[in-house]
Write an enzyme that holds these catalytic residues in place. Structure first.
Site, short mmCIF file in Angstrom:
data_model
loop_
_atom_site.label_atom_id
_atom_site.label_comp_id
_atom_site.label_asym_id
_atom_site.label_seq_id
_atom_site.Cartn_x
_atom_site.Cartn_y
_atom_site.Cartn_z
CG ASP A 58 -2.14 0.86 1.10
OD1 ASP A 58 -2.34 1.46 0.02
OD2 ASP A 58 -2.90 0.94 2.08
CG ASP B 152 -9.17 4.15 0.64
OD1 ASP B 152 -8.36 3.61 -0.14
OD2 ASP B 152 -8.91 4.35 1.84
#
Length: 577
Positions: free
Chosen positions: A202, A254
């Protein structure tokens, strides 16, 4: 068992194989050759519903629920533990004797290997999480790098800190320094020894390409099959790099709205329509980079807990439809222990799953206000078409012509959400849709549908060529502008049911007054040498060149190759009769 059969076992795999949907389309960019994720990953990830509070018991409960719900039988097999499993102190991540993150034993008292073993005992796969760099505590303690004479200070660039969402305090790694790759190798070996089957790295950006390369190399060296995923909101300018190195990459931020009532916006709702509908544009722009071995990841699929996730039933079906058309990984973010019956029916619809798993990312062919249409051609010759009303108020009639989809004549249409055959449609299809509603159909060309279109932007082409959109009147999503050189080419893969002489039409544009002749070859044999492609008056004016060529039964290659230093004209498509 082949990797593909290992991924697509059970009823779903048999359905896809019998439908002829398992062959892989040609792709422009080279895909990762690690052999994994031949089809998009399917499973569950902890971030959306568990967020910053994962525990051993919570992850086990989700694995239990995956099996109890039967979703594993539909292909959902990954149980992925995301961030916030680590132990932190005031200086960042607490590290082990070799400088790697330690696990919070209060949350995971049995350790990660025991948790992975539990997930595996359910017939599922276990996913894990990391970010680029090396921890400040490792550098401060100058921990040794396992199996080497090097230490953390030898490889850390302490002038820069990496993006990290939990403990922070991660330094960049200087990969020009000896010991840097060995550090990542040691971390990858640890994860492999724990039984990790999927690794998400990530916080990745363009500056982290060396980290992505190092982890790719390290994961391969473990000898364990590990699906390699990148996150999040990666720059499309580096799309070919992500495709070469990884099995999936997040194309946007997101999908969660962070608008729930709990800490840090946790709790329900998990998302909202604006976060889902924002994916329509990214699905369209990233489409050329998806294919077997590497997928555009639109983020978690927020279906499972009914309306409380923040989407209506219509919007959830559109959510699933877009992800399936984009061939995105299907990683559920909802609480599987509270599966809603309406949503379970959505998630166990194997017709929808087959659309996701067919190995093809759809192109957007209509983009008009709230009206959106995506289309893709599957290996068996059928076309899957998704119509959307992306608005939040008011019904809208969404229409598409078969010529836009890529064929002529009529088609038998099946509604894939219901499985109901809706009849034969002559030249087009339309549906009046509620706000947020979708219609997903399979169009099977029938007698009289003699023309199949192959867009140039989906073909293979020589180095130096580009897909452009700076002129008008083209079909599909662009046209190919080849290099101005003799030998520049575009090559289509053209199917034929039988061996026969077939008419083909090549649409081109030549805005000069000088001809740009090309050789036309089929399966490596020139069938029309120095064929004329003369000036069309402007680059916005398109002309057709039609000839008859011999085709074999099955797949054929049709290549046009420039024979002068001027190169080829702009090439739009090839129609096969």
């Amino acid at each position: 068992m082949s990797r593909l059969r290992h991924l697509l076992t059970g009823a779903l795999g048999l359905a896809l194989a019998s439908a002829g949907l398992l062959s892989a389309p040609a792709q422009h960019a080279a895909a990762s050759d690690n052999g994994f994720s031949i089809r998009p990953a399917m499973g569950w990830s902890s971030w959306s519903s568990v967020r910053r509070w994962p525990t051993e018991d919570k992850i086990k409960a989700q694995a239990d629920a995956m099996v109890a719900s039967g979703l594993n039988n539909n292909g959902f097999v990954y149980i992925n533990l995301d961030d916030f499993y680590q132990k932190c102190d005031a200086n960042g991540f607490v590290v082990d004797s070799y400088g790697r993150w330690t696990v919070d034993s209060g949350k995971f008292p049995s350790g990660i290997k025991a948790l992975a073993d539990y997930v595996h005992s359910k017939g599922l796969k276990f996913g894990f999480y990391v970010t680029p760099g090396i921890a400040k505590n490792a550098v401060d303690k100058n921990t040794p790098i396992e199996g080497t004479s090097y230490h953390a200070k030898d490889i850390a660039d302490t002038s820069k800190t990496e993006k990290n969402y939990n403990c922070k305090n991660m330094y960049y790694i200087d990969y020009s320094k000896p010991g840097s790759q060995e550090f990542i190798n040691s971390w990858a070996r640890q994860y492999a020894s724990w039984g990790v089957d999927y690794l998400k790295i990530d916080g990745v950006g363009a500056a982290d390409i060396p980290d992505v390369q190092a982890w790719d190399k390290a994961l391969r060296a473990t000898g364990r099959p590990i699906n390699y995923a990148l996150s999040n909101n990666l720059p499309i300018a580096n799309a070919t790099t992500w495709k070469e190195l990884a099995n999936s990459w997040r194309t946007q931020g997101d999908v969660e709205c962070y608008c729930g009532p709990g800490a840090n916006g946790s709790g329900y709702p998990l998302t909202d329509w604006s976060h889902v509908s924002a994916r329509f544009n990214t699905a369209a722009s990233w489409q050329p980079y998806a294919g077997p071995g590497g997928w555009n990841d639109l983020d978690s699929l927020e279906i499972g807990n009914g309306d409380q996730v923040g989407l209506t039933a219509d919007q959830r079906r559109s959510h699933f439809t877009l992800w399936a058309m984009a061939a995105s990984p299907l990683l559920l973010g909802t609480d599987l222990t509270a599966m809603n019956s309406t949503d379970k029916a959505m998630l166990t619809n194997d017709r929808l799953i087959a659309v996701d798993q067919d190995g093809v990312a759809a192109k957007r062919i209509v983009n008009s206000g709230v009206n959106q249409v995506f289309s893709k051609k599957e290996a068996n010759g059928d076309y899957v078409v998704a119509l959307f009303n992306t608005g939040t108020s008011g019904s809208s009639t969404v229409s598409v012509n078969w010529s836009q989809v890529g064929f002529s004549g009529s088609a038998d249409v099946t509604d894939l959400w219901s499985g109901v055959s809706t009849g034969t449609f002559a030249t087009s299809y339309s549906a009046t849709l509620r706000p947020g509603e979708t219609r997903l159909i399979r169009a099977h060309p029938v007698s009289g549908s003699t023309t199949v279109r192959y867009e140039a932007e989906d073909a293979a082409y020589s180095a130096g060529s580009t897909v452009d959109t700076n002129h008008t009147g083209y079909s599909g999503t662009g046209f190919v502008n080849t290099a101005n050189a003799s030998g520049a080419y575009v090559e289509w893969t053209v199917d034929s049911a039988t061996a026969r002489d077939a008419p083909i039409t090549i649409q081109y544009s030549n805005g000069t007054t000088t001809g740009r002749p090309m050789d036309v070859s089929v399966n490596g044999t020139v069938v029309s040498a120095d064929r004329a492609f003369n000036g069309t008056g402007s680059w916005d004016t398109w002309a057709n060149s039609t000839l008859t060529v011999p085709l074999n039964a099955g797949s054929n290659t049709v290549r046009v190759t420039a024979t002068t230093a001027n190169g080829a004209p702009d090439l739009d498509y090839l129609d096969r009769g």
